[in-house]
Structure formats: C-alpha cells, structure tokens
Enzyme design. Structure first.
Site, short mmCIF file in Angstrom:
data_model
loop_
_atom_site.label_atom_id
_atom_site.label_comp_id
_atom_site.label_asym_id
_atom_site.label_seq_id
_atom_site.Cartn_x
_atom_site.Cartn_y
_atom_site.Cartn_z
CG HIS A 217 -15.37 1.85 -41.25
ND1 HIS A 217 -14.46 1.66 -40.25
CD2 HIS A 217 -16.59 1.67 -40.70
CE1 HIS A 217 -15.10 1.38 -39.13
NE2 HIS A 217 -16.40 1.37 -39.38
NE ARG A 259 -20.19 1.89 -40.77
CZ ARG A 259 -21.08 0.98 -41.11
NH1 ARG A 259 -21.63 1.03 -42.32
NH2 ARG A 259 -21.42 0.01 -40.29
CE LYS A 262 -23.74 2.80 -37.79
NZ LYS A 262 -23.57 1.46 -38.29
CG ASP A 265 -16.68 2.40 -30.99
OD1 ASP A 265 -15.86 2.37 -30.06
OD2 ASP A 265 -17.05 1.38 -31.60
CB CYS A 267 -12.30 1.18 -31.11
SG CYS A 267 -13.62 1.10 -32.33
CE1 TYR A 268 -14.29 2.59 -35.98
CE2 TYR A 268 -16.23 3.48 -34.89
CZ TYR A 268 -15.64 2.51 -35.67
OH TYR A 268 -16.38 1.47 -36.15
CG ASP A 383 -18.94 1.51 -28.59
OD1 ASP A 383 -19.08 2.73 -28.61
OD2 ASP A 383 -19.60 0.75 -29.33
CG ASP A 390 -14.18 -4.79 -25.90
OD1 ASP A 390 -13.12 -4.40 -26.42
OD2 ASP A 390 -15.29 -4.33 -26.21
CG HIS A 393 -13.94 -1.01 -27.54
ND1 HIS A 393 -14.60 -2.18 -27.87
CD2 HIS A 393 -14.30 -0.08 -28.47
CE1 HIS A 393 -15.34 -1.95 -28.95
NE2 HIS A 393 -15.18 -0.69 -29.33
C1 LIG Z 1 -5.42 -4.02 -38.49
C2 LIG Z 1 -6.85 -4.33 -38.68
C3 LIG Z 1 -7.24 -5.74 -38.85
C4 LIG Z 1 -7.73 -3.32 -38.69
C5 LIG Z 1 -9.18 -3.43 -38.72
C6 LIG Z 1 -9.72 -2.08 -39.01
C7 LIG Z 1 -11.17 -1.92 -38.65
C8 LIG Z 1 -11.53 -1.57 -37.24
C9 LIG Z 1 -12.08 -2.01 -39.59
C10 LIG Z 1 -13.48 -1.71 -39.35
C11 LIG Z 1 -14.39 -2.82 -39.73
C12 LIG Z 1 -15.82 -2.34 -39.78
C13 LIG Z 1 -16.46 -2.14 -41.11
C14 LIG Z 1 -16.49 -2.11 -38.69
C15 LIG Z 1 -17.89 -1.61 -38.69
O1 LIG Z 1 -18.48 -2.16 -37.64
P1 LIG Z 1 -19.86 -1.57 -37.09
O2 LIG Z 1 -20.84 -1.43 -38.19
O3 LIG Z 1 -20.21 -2.43 -35.94
O4 LIG Z 1 -19.40 -0.17 -36.50
P2 LIG Z 1 -19.73 1.32 -36.93
O5 LIG Z 1 -21.17 1.51 -36.74
O6 LIG Z 1 -18.92 2.12 -35.96
O7 LIG Z 1 -19.27 1.51 -38.35
ZN LIG Z 2 -15.45 0.13 -31.27
#
Ligand SMILES: CC(C)=CCC/C(C)=C/CC/C(C)=C/COP(=O)(O)OP(=O)(O)O
Ligand SMILES: [Zn+2]
Length: 453
Positions: A217, A259, A262, A265, A267-268, A383, A390, A393
C-alpha cells in the site's frame, strides 16, 4: 504512460485537459456534467480561509471527543506553511499551549489533553511544532521523556508498537524513527532490527505492506522507504521492484491509487509521489558520490553505510545525504555494506551531479488531477470529485503538489522552471523535506535548534 509523458499543458491546452479529465469522470465514475468554471489555479485564499477556521475550532471551545487533534493541527499548519502563509500570533500561542497539554508527563503526545501517548499523534505533534518553529514551540518538546516513550514502544522483535499494548506495524516504525531523527535523539538502540521488520513487509509486488503478509500500500510504502533511508539500510530493499510497483499506481486520471485495482485518490499524490521523490533524491545522492548504479564495476566509492555514518551530523537540506538521520555503525554488519543499489530504472543517465532527471511518472498529469479533481474551488482539497474536502486530503494533496513541482528540478537550489509547474507559476508551493514532510526551511530551523540544544 508513454502518451501521458509526452503531454504538454499550456494555457492553450487547458480546455482540452479539462475535457479529458471530466470525460474520464463522466465515463467511469458517473460524475456530474463538466463544470464550465474549472481553473488550473490554486485557490490559495479559499484554502487559507478553510484551514484557519479549522484551526480556531481546536481551541478551548473544542468539545468533541476526538483522539486526532494533533493530526488536525499538523494537517492544517503544514498546509498553511506549504502556501507560505502564517497564522496570527495569538492562534499560534494557543496551538502551542494546546499541544503542550497533549504532551504526556511521561513522554509522547496523546490525541488530546489527558489521552494516552500514541506514536501517530506524537509524530503529528512534533511535525506541528517544527512547522510552527521558534523557541517556544521547539523547546516545548520534552525530548528526554519522548525518548523514554519511544523506547517503551520498541518491541523486542525490532518493530514499534503504536501505543502501549498496541499494534506493531510499518507506520509505528516510521513515526518513531522520523520523530527521533528530527529531534536528534535517534540511536542504535532504537534502530536495532527495524530494518529486518521493514524488509519482511516488502511484498512480491514490490511495494511495502503495513505488516508482514499484508498487501502493498502507498501509505506504508512511503513509511517503510523513509524509515529505511533514515536508518541507512535502504539498500536492503528491492528498489527496482519498488519503483516499478509505484509508477504503475498512476491511473489514467493522472492521480495515484494506493494499491492495485483500487480507485485513485488525491492523498496518494503525496504517499506515492513522496516515494518517487525519495527515490529520486536517493539516486542523485548516490550519483553525487559515484556509487556504481548498474554496471557492476567498482568505482572505489565509499559504501552508502560508511558515507552516511561519517556524514551523520554535518549535512544540510536536500543536498545532504538522505540517510543522515541517526547513528548506524553498530548495525552495519546486519547486511552487506558493499551491496549495490539497482536504481537503474530511475534514470539511466544521472550518475552526474545535477543531471536533469525526468520524473518516472507523469508529474503534470498528477498536478492536473490535484488541481482539477481534488481541489474544491471554495477551499480545501479532497480524495476525488463527489467526496467532501477535509484537512487530511488538503494536507496530502498540497504536499503531493509541492513534490511534483520541486522534485525534478535540474538545479535543486533554484526555483523550479515554469514548465514543471502546471497552471500559473503562482501555484508554486514551498518545498518540503521528503523524509519528514515538513516545509524545508522549517526543517532547517529545527535541525539547527536540536543540533545545538
Ligand atoms: C505517517 C502515517 C501515520 C502514515 C499513514 C500511511 C497511510 C495513509 C496508510 C494507509 C492505510 C490504509 C491501509 C488505507 C487504506 O484505506 P482504504 O481501503 O480506505 O483506501 P484504498 O482503497 O485507497 O486502499
Ligand atoms: Zn485519501
């Protein structure tokens, strides 16, 4: 990727670009018809208004039970700093006082006053105080107690727990090591076996998972890579498969997904874009030090390990070795100190200092996604269209935008060329230190403060 890379976005092309993005949204995500009022301009005033209002709500009148308040501080303060803006002195004082009340008497920061200390909120509080800068903010951190807290979170296996009795994962490793490095309290005891833990989280895809056996991820890949650089063990990762994994996470919309399979978004833009910025800096640093890249010939250069150990305290800024973070010598025998990094996928031509490096992803397309799809014209970022803005983001979209604008300059000491900045040049944000995600000049101030105190 090839046709995206050859896109040039000029004022003349702007309408075509908007159409392209919104056609994609209408087709794939059934979004509302395209807006006529879209602009590639960063809506600074509106973002500032949204962020400042958010910060005021953290004050004494804040009565919602919330375990994330240092995070809210960091997301807001960092976003404001990225836009090179400041908050008024009274709000600044209140924020420092508020964070001091989140500091546990035995070290570390909780999610609010009186809450148990947690590594994530400790990272957020420390980054907030570094971002505020100045003696009052920086000296409010009890580094001795914070070290004790970090040590208590250290698991015998080498990883860290997020809190007392909490989960061990890559986030915990990153937040502990990042904070210790930034505050100049990183030592061999904290570093011991962290590298083995991170290594056990790199998956068959090339990215890094939160824990062994989980899915790669972007968020954890950033945390894992930054940690490995900070502890000077990055060469142990399979960097070639890591970069392959991350570049293929950019979608046709221009944004990154976190990942495989998916949705993209905003934030990535930072989590994945930050990985690429780290790899780029790593590569430039190795280029500068003539470490062999892919030809197998011995250049006689120092090993990454010995170089970083000798540089551990005396380096400055983004031109410093990215692995300046701590003391590593005792653990150098855990892996082959002469191993070579296979970073030839990053850039075949850049063994020269300041060689021009093209981003290995489409930076303009990512900026386009951030400005057209993630930006809310009335302030704040999100996102994707259809989601609400928010502070999280807003912070990570702006951090990703900064990384796009600054990370591929020919000369890192000069402002980026206009061609690296999508939209008007006034969109240019402040550069960040990509290991900690704090604005670069705030990092310098903190580095100087914690080196002398
Ligand atoms: C410094 C610090 C604490 C960093 C955190 C890093 C971080 C953002 C980790 C991701 C966590 C995670 C598995 C999100 C999936 O969410 P989702 O399933 O809602 O999103 P997706 O579909 O985009 O994977
Ligand atoms: Zn996000």
């Amino acid at each position: 990727m090839e046709s995206f890379s050859s896109l040039t976005v000029t004022q003349r092309d702007q309408i075509l670009v908007e159409q392209q993005v919104f056609n994609i949204y209408e087709t794939f995500y059934d979004m509302p018809p395209r807006s006529k009022s879209l602009k590639l301009e960063l809506q600074r005033e509106n973002h500032l208004g949204y962020l400042t209002e958010g910060l005021k709500q953290l004050g004494p009148a804040f009565c919602v039970l919330d375990a994330n308040r240092p995070w809210i501080c960091y997301w807001i303060l960092h976003s404001i700093a990225l836009m090179d803006e400041f908050i008024d002195p009274e709000l600044e004082d209140n924020t420092i006082d508020f964070l001091s009340r989140c500091q546990d008497p035995n070290g570390g920061y909780g999610g609010g006053p009186g809450q148990m200390p947690h590594l994530a909120t400790t990272y957020a509080a420390v980054n907030s105080l570094v971002t505020l800068g100045g003696d009052k903010a920086l000296s409010s951190i009890n580094r001795e107690k914070l070290y004790t807290f970090l040590w208590q979170m250290k698991d015998p296996s080498g990883g860290f727990r997020m809190h007392d009795g909490g989960e061990i994962d890559v986030r915990a490793c990153y937040t502990a090591i990042s904070v210790a490095s930034l505050l100049n309290i990183l030592d061999d005891d904290l570093v011991q076996n962290v590298g083995n833990y991170i290594l056990s989280c790199q998956t068959y895809e090339g990215g890094i998972a939160g824990e062994p056996g989980s899915e790669a991820h972007g968020g954890y890949t950033f945390c894992g890579l930054a940690t490995m650089i900070l502890i000077n063990e990055v060469d142990r990762l399979d960097l070639s498969s890591l970069i392959d994994w991350v570049v293929f996470r950019q979608g046709v919309e221009g944004g990154f997904q976190g990942r495989t399979n998916k949705l993209v978004d905003g934030c990535y833009s930072f989590w994945q874009g930050g990985v690429l910025a780290l790899l780029k800096r790593l590569h430039s640093t190795k280029g500068e030090k003539s470490i062999p890249l892919d030809d197998g010939e011995d250049s006689g250069a120092e090993s990454p390990q010995s170089t970083a150990s000798s540089d551990a305290t005396g380096e400055e800024g983004l031109n410093e070795d990215l692995s300046q973070g701590g003391s590593h010598s005792e653990h150098g025998d855990q892996h082959d100190a002469s191993c070579r990094v296979n970073v030839d996928n990053i850039d075949h031509n850049s063994s020269k200092m300041h060689a021009k490096v093209e981003p290995p992803f489409n930076s303009l397309a990512l900026q386009q996604y951030i400005l057209l799809c993630s930006q809310e014209p009335n302030g704040g970022l999100r996102d994707k269209p259809g989601k609400s803005r928010d502070h999280y983001h807003t912070c990570y979209c702006l951090s990703g935008l900064s990384v796009c604008q600054h990370s591929w300059s020919e000369d890192e000491d000069s402002p980026p060329s206009p061609s690296a900045v999508l939209g008007p040049y006034s969109n240019l944000l402040e550069p960040i230190h990509p290991l900690y995600n704090v604005v670069l000049d705030r990092y310098h101030e903190a580095h100087e403060f914690f080196t002398r105190s």
